[in-house]
Design an enzyme around this catalytic site. Structure first.
Site, short mmCIF file in Angstrom:
data_model
loop_
_atom_site.label_atom_id
_atom_site.label_comp_id
_atom_site.label_asym_id
_atom_site.label_seq_id
_atom_site.Cartn_x
_atom_site.Cartn_y
_atom_site.Cartn_z
N ASP A 30 0.86 -1.20 0.00
CA ASP A 30 0.00 0.00 0.00
C ASP A 30 0.90 1.24 0.00
O ASP A 30 0.95 2.00 0.96
CB ASP A 30 -0.91 -0.05 1.23
CG ASP A 30 -1.94 1.07 1.23
OD1 ASP A 30 -2.22 1.64 0.17
OD2 ASP A 30 -2.47 1.36 2.33
C1 SPV Z 1 -7.17 1.85 3.64
O1 SPV Z 1 -8.06 1.07 3.99
O2 SPV Z 1 -6.45 1.67 2.66
C2 SPV Z 1 -6.92 3.07 4.40
C3 SPV Z 1 -7.12 3.07 5.83
O3 SPV Z 1 -6.48 4.04 3.83
S1 SPV Z 1 -5.56 2.79 6.54
O4 SPV Z 1 -5.09 1.48 6.14
O5 SPV Z 1 -5.84 2.88 7.96
O6 SPV Z 1 -4.65 3.84 6.13
MG MG Z 2 -5.65 3.61 2.02
#
Ligand code: SPV
Ligand code: MG
Length: 294
Positions: free
Chosen positions: A52
């Site tokens: 991510d």
């Molecule tokens: C996601 O679900 O990708 C988010 C929330 O952005 S977090 O993982 O808490 O950043």
């Molecule tokens: Mg996110």
């Protein structure tokens, strides 16, 4: 069916957005009764085999969103990270996601490439004015009044004060945001509740209680939180279920024991509306001499 704007900006009660990361998880969440979905960057990235950290391209994300929108007939708020660049990338993205079936987008006040908020301590924030430009450009790019633009504040994650978070919230409201997502990585909700008290619902407040998961919803209701995002729980449930089933099949050298613990094939066929295809075949396919369909 309530729109995303109804759910986030109009309802008095907190609304709940369930994470989905593909068509199947979107269909499952809808069937369970959720009224809206969160297309999570963490979950979509993970399901595609990316981290991510903006490793997935925006067009890959948009492809997933389109599949989700086709599989579930409820509004989708897309986690668009920091907008994949400057105002220009952000506005192209917003228009594109809107065309592909999104009911709203959320962008966070970080830089490209972003890193997931729960990894490490280095989360440089965007300059406020520059971020406001991204918000304005996204708003202008999607003139549809139903489309919801959520501005996500990462100041508390990055270690800044409540004052910084509030200053950002006011600026983003001025730039045209429809709601403010205030994010926190604390294990209790104190800092988001403090923010909500000072902010006084100037715009609706959205939260993501992944880390302060023990907090009862009654506390959010009392604080007049507008929307709660269960941000990654379909993906994490899938990991746990797949891990268990893989381990058991290896250990038990077979699948007899796990049959009661996996979804029946009928459930899958129902989720993907195979009956609609059968009905369409009777409607569109010509009949052969013996009454079968070609
Ligand atoms: C996601 O679900 O990708 C988010 C929330 O952005 S977090 O993982 O808490 O950043
Ligand atoms: Mg996110």
């Amino acid at each position: 069916m309530p729109t995303l704007r109804d759910l986030i900006c109009i309802h008095d009660e907190p609304s709940f957005l369930m994470e989905a990361h593909d068509a199947l998880s979107a269909a499952i969440a809808q069937r369970a009764g959720f009224k809206a979905l969160w297309a999570s960057s963490l979950s979509i990235s993970s399901s595609l085999g990316y981290r991510d950290a903006n490793e997935a391209s925006w067009s890959e994300v948009a492809d997933v969103v389109e599949r989700m929108a086709r599989a579930a007939n409820i509004p989708i708020l897309v986690d668009a990270d920091s907008g994949f660049g400057n105002f220009n990338n952000a506005r192209l993205l917003a228009a594109h996601l809107h065309r592909r079936g999104a009911s709203g987008v959320c962008i966070e006040d970080k830089l490209f490439p972003k890193m997931n908020s729960f990894i490490g301590d280095h989360h440089p924030l965007a300059d406020i004015e520059e971020f406001c430009g991204r918000l304005k450009a996204m708003k202008d790019a999607v003139p549809d009044p139903r489309f919801v633009l959520v501005a996500r504040i990462e100041a508390l994650i990055a270690g800044y004060s409540q004052d910084e978070a509030l200053a950002r919230a006011h600026a983003y409201a001025g730039a045209g945001a429809d709601a403010i997502l205030i994010h926190s990585r604390k294990s209790d909700p104190m800092e988001i509740l403090a923010f909500a008290r000072s902010w006084q619902n100037h715009l609706p407040v959205v939260i993501v209680p992944t880390k302060y998961y023990r907090t009862p919803v009654a506390e959010y209701r009392a604080a007049h939180i507008s929307a709660v995002i269960w941000a990654n729980h379909n993906m994490r449930a899938a990991i746990a279920a797949m891990r268990n089933v893989c381990n058991r099949i290896i250990r038990e050298e077979g699948i007899a024991g796990i049959e009661p613990d996996v979804a029946p094939l009928e459930e899958l066929f129902e989720l993907m509306a195979y009956d609609e295809l059968a009905a369409a075949e009777t409607h569109y396919l010509p009949k052969t001499g013996d009454g079968a369909r070609r």
